[in-house]
Design an enzyme around this catalytic site. Structure first.
Site, short mmCIF file in Angstrom:
data_model
loop_
_atom_site.label_atom_id
_atom_site.label_comp_id
_atom_site.label_asym_id
_atom_site.label_seq_id
_atom_site.Cartn_x
_atom_site.Cartn_y
_atom_site.Cartn_z
N ASP A 155 2.71 -8.69 9.27
CA ASP A 155 1.23 -8.97 9.05
C ASP A 155 0.97 -10.56 8.80
OD1 ASP A 155 0.33 -5.97 8.44
OD2 ASP A 155 2.07 -6.50 7.46
N MET A 181 0.75 -1.26 -0.12
CA MET A 181 -0.06 -0.03 0.00
C MET A 181 0.84 1.27 0.14
SD MET A 181 -3.42 -1.05 2.15
CE MET A 181 -2.70 -0.61 3.72
N GLY A 182 2.15 1.00 -0.18
CA GLY A 182 2.89 2.30 -0.47
C GLY A 182 3.41 2.88 0.80
N MET A 234 8.75 -1.65 11.92
CA MET A 234 8.50 -0.78 10.88
C MET A 234 7.18 -0.90 10.16
SD MET A 234 11.72 -0.08 8.94
CE MET A 234 13.42 0.46 9.68
N GLY A 254 5.07 -9.74 4.33
CA GLY A 254 5.93 -9.76 5.62
C GLY A 254 5.26 -10.64 6.66
N ARG A 311 2.33 3.30 9.40
CA ARG A 311 1.34 4.06 10.38
C ARG A 311 2.34 4.54 11.40
NH1 ARG A 311 -2.73 -0.25 9.04
NH2 ARG A 311 -4.31 0.73 7.96
N HIS A 339 9.04 1.86 3.55
CA HIS A 339 10.24 1.90 4.56
C HIS A 339 11.01 0.41 4.12
CE1 HIS A 339 7.59 -1.14 6.63
NE2 HIS A 339 6.88 -0.13 6.57
N HIS A 380 9.12 -2.97 3.54
CA HIS A 380 9.18 -3.04 2.22
C HIS A 380 9.96 -3.33 1.33
CE1 HIS A 380 5.56 -0.22 3.48
NE2 HIS A 380 5.00 -1.29 3.01
N GLN A 383 -2.32 -12.06 7.83
CA GLN A 383 -2.58 -11.81 6.23
C GLN A 383 -1.62 -12.83 5.71
OE1 GLN A 383 -2.49 -7.91 4.38
NE2 GLN A 383 -0.11 -8.32 4.21
P1 AMP Z 1 1.70 -2.55 3.68
O1 AMP Z 1 2.11 -1.60 2.51
O2 AMP Z 1 1.62 -2.23 4.81
O3 AMP Z 1 0.37 -3.38 3.19
O4 AMP Z 1 2.81 -3.80 3.35
C1 AMP Z 1 3.13 -4.47 2.16
C2 AMP Z 1 3.95 -5.63 2.80
O5 AMP Z 1 5.09 -5.24 3.55
C3 AMP Z 1 3.20 -6.73 3.54
O6 AMP Z 1 3.39 -7.75 2.85
C4 AMP Z 1 3.82 -6.32 4.87
O7 AMP Z 1 3.67 -7.52 5.77
C5 AMP Z 1 5.16 -5.99 4.54
N1 AMP Z 1 5.75 -5.27 5.76
C6 AMP Z 1 5.10 -4.30 6.35
N2 AMP Z 1 5.80 -3.91 7.26
C7 AMP Z 1 7.13 -4.78 7.45
C8 AMP Z 1 7.97 -4.78 8.33
N3 AMP Z 1 8.29 -3.96 9.22
N4 AMP Z 1 9.00 -5.99 7.96
C9 AMP Z 1 8.80 -6.52 6.88
N5 AMP Z 1 7.61 -6.78 6.18
C10 AMP Z 1 6.85 -5.60 6.45
#
Ligand code: AMP
Length: 282
Positions: A150, A30-31, A184, A147, A187, A34, A37, A153
């Site tokens: 989550d 979702m962009g 990380m 990741g 949010r 960090h 990602h 998920q």
């Molecule tokens: P999001 O943009 O938050 O939907 O996350 C996109 C992907 O990045 C998902 O598969 C998350 O689980 C992963 N992700 C988010 N935060 C982290 C993190 N701190 N370490 C590893 N993967 C992450």
């Protein structure tokens, strides 16, 4: 790196790449990138001949009272970061194209979505699986990287892929943390300085759980009691849940006899953060 905005162009690109015998690795996001990602993207780079990252803030996984409108967005910053990691395609579709007004189909995974975040976010995982299914259809990846941060998920997507015989390898990657242990998250940018400090207690409580598990504690209640105590020592932390679940089924366990996940969610002000510890017995 190429930015693709339309479903038609993305499908044509993926079809031709597949026909040429190349493997596609895919990282859905979702962009507001960090290091978490970026670690998934680097893994994707390693695993595929070509790497596609999607950037789509998916409205159907947010309830009306959640932060869809305010979710942090910075396309230019994200574009530069993906370029630096060596992403081949940044796929950034519009909401109206993904969900045209007549859209009426969704994907729901049953048991693994009921516990943990499924309790406080009842429509969340249905939104996630629906959009991941659509993205897999469009991007046609051989492997997709998610990741472990989550964790529910990740387990839910793996269940969907198995149940629907989708033929995509779903890989989980460890959580990337700040220097003080905070997982990380896009949010984290919402946190006020005092909340940011208090947020350290999430990781600290999981570290305590790990210590107890390593010492041989097998009673889930006793571990959760200590986890809650650490979280409650911060007045700015409001616990949503702190639970120990079977790492595969995500059902609560009383005794730790198999691989488990110690999972928690907590509010700091209006910001809801999640974190977990995956503890493997063998
Ligand atoms: P999001 O943009 O938050 O939907 O996350 C996109 C992907 O990045 C998902 O598969 C998350 O689980 C992963 N992700 C988010 N935060 C982290 C993190 N701190 N370490 C590893 N993967 C992450």
């Amino acid at each position: 790196m190429k930015v693709i905005k339309t479903i038609k162009e993305m499908k044509e690109w993926s079809s031709s790449v597949r026909q040429a015998g190349k493997t596609i690795a895919f990282v859905p996001t979702m962009g507001f990138f960090h290091e978490g990602h970026l670690s998934l993207m680097r893994e994707g780079r390693r695993r595929g001949d070509l790497l596609i990252v999607s950037l789509f803030v998916n409205p159907t996984q947010f309830s009306p009272n959640e932060d869809f409108k305010n979710y942090p967005r910075d396309f230019e910053r994200d574009r530069k970061m993906t370029e630096e990691v060596g992403v081949d395609i940044l796929f950034a579709p519009e909401v109206i194209e993904m969900y045209p007004p007549d859209h009426q189909t969704s994907v729901r995974v049953e048991k693994v979505t009921q516990n943990l975040c499924g309790k406080s976010r009842p429509i969340h995982f249905q939104g996630v699986t629906t959009v991941v299914m659509m993205l897999f259809e469009i991007v046609m990846p051989h492997v997709a990287i998610f990741g472990e941060k989550d964790y529910q998920q990740l387990v839910t997507v793996q269940q969907m892929v198995r149940d629907l015989h989708m033929g995509v390898e779903v890989v989980g990657m460890p959580t990337v943390r700040e220097a003080d242990g905070l997982a990380m998250s896009s949010r984290n940018t919402y946190l006020l300085p005092e909340e940011r400090k208090a947020a350290r207690s999430l990781h600290q409580s999981l570290q305590r759980a790990k210590e107890l598990l390593q010492k041989g504690e097998r009673n889930a209640d006793r571990i959760i009691h200590e986890v809650r105590e650490i979280l409650q020592s911060e007045s700015l932390v409001r616990i949503d849940y702190a639970q120990i679940c079977d790492a595969n089924t995500l059902q609560d366990v009383d005794r730790i006899e198999r691989d488990v996940v110690v999972a928690l969610a907590a509010f700091l002000g209006k910001t809801r953060l999640i974190d977990n510890l995956i503890y493997r017995i063998f």
